[in-house]
Enzyme design. Structure first.
Site, PDB file in Angstrom:
ATOM      1  CB  CYS A   2      -0.985   0.089   1.123  1.00 13.66           C
ATOM      2  SG  CYS A   2      -2.065   1.394   1.475  1.00 13.66           S
ATOM      3  CD  GLU A 103      -0.619  -2.149  -5.573  1.00 10.48           C
ATOM      4  OE1 GLU A 103       0.134  -1.698  -6.344  1.00 10.48           O
ATOM      5  OE2 GLU A 103      -0.727  -2.189  -4.511  1.00 10.48           O
TER       6      GLU A 103
END
Length: 226
Positions: A2, A103
């Protein structure tokens, strides 16, 4: 992993959703939070407190005259053994409020960003750890890292890792300072992690931290061109 996320819900909603009793910071709406930035997190100290820490641990061991790398994520599979993270995992845990995370998918020569949210587009919280560290100038720096795990659908189509997202039913146990057995902590995560996610491609504007507005999270089609 992340590496970017968003936190744009008003403080009143964050306070209600995470049952915060004291707000000790001034949250700023952000659609593009990046490592090293100061970010609102929730800790427990007699009550749930919303405060601000810097995103990214420094490793315990690094070359003395070099700038230490920033460790923004801690892998669930190894967090209990890693020297940099294991004490924080046992004794200094936090919740990181979020409205969604990014992402990147490999798309030819470029990478295509996606934005993921928890169904149905509600505020949620990552499982995090935090620490206090004395800097060379003797100041105290408080930092946090986000715990990651193996990705589930639809994130797994884009990347093999994702942040641990916790259900509100385990917030109390996760923040409880008396819970310090690594096996029990992993049980809390496994019992309480959320996997119901939505995702859509977004503009590559989010690649630059200078771009920080609602357009960062808007669906972008066709996502293989820009």
């Amino acid at each position: 992993m992340c590496g970017r996320f968003a936190q744009f819900s008003p403080v009143a909603l964050i306070r209600e959703a995470l049952e915060i009793r004291a707000v000790k910071c001034d949250p700023v709406c952000s659609y593009n939070i990046a490592p090293s930035q100061e970010v609102p997190v929730v800790i427990f100290s007699d009550e749930r407190i919303l405060t601000k820490f810097f995103w990214g641990f420094s490793p315990i061991i690094y070359k003395e005259n070099s700038k230490p790398p920033i460790l923004i994520n801690a892998r669930l599979e190894t967090i209990a053994e890693k020297p940099t993270f294991r004490e924080a995992y046992r004794y200094s845990r936090c919740l990181v409020p979020s409205d969604g995370f990014y992402e990147w998918e490999k798309a030819g020569a470029k990478k295509q960003p996606w934005f993921f949210t928890v169904q149905p587009n509600q505020l949620f919280a990552f499982a995090g750890i935090w620490e206090k560290r004395r800097e060379k100038d003797e100041s105290i720096r408080k930092t946090f890292a986000i715990i990651t795990t193996e990705a589930v659908m639809p994130v797994s189509k884009i990347h093999n890792r994702m942040p641990v997202i916790l259900d509100k039913n385990v917030y109390e146990n996760w923040l409880n300072p008396d819970e310090n057995d690594p096996k029990r902590l992993k049980e809390i995560i496994m019992e309480g992690r959320i996997s119901g996610l939505n995702g859509h491609p977004v503009s590559r504007r989010v690649n630059s931290v200078s771009n920080n507005d609602p357009s960062c999270i808007e669906p972008f089609e066709p996502y293989n061109r820009q």
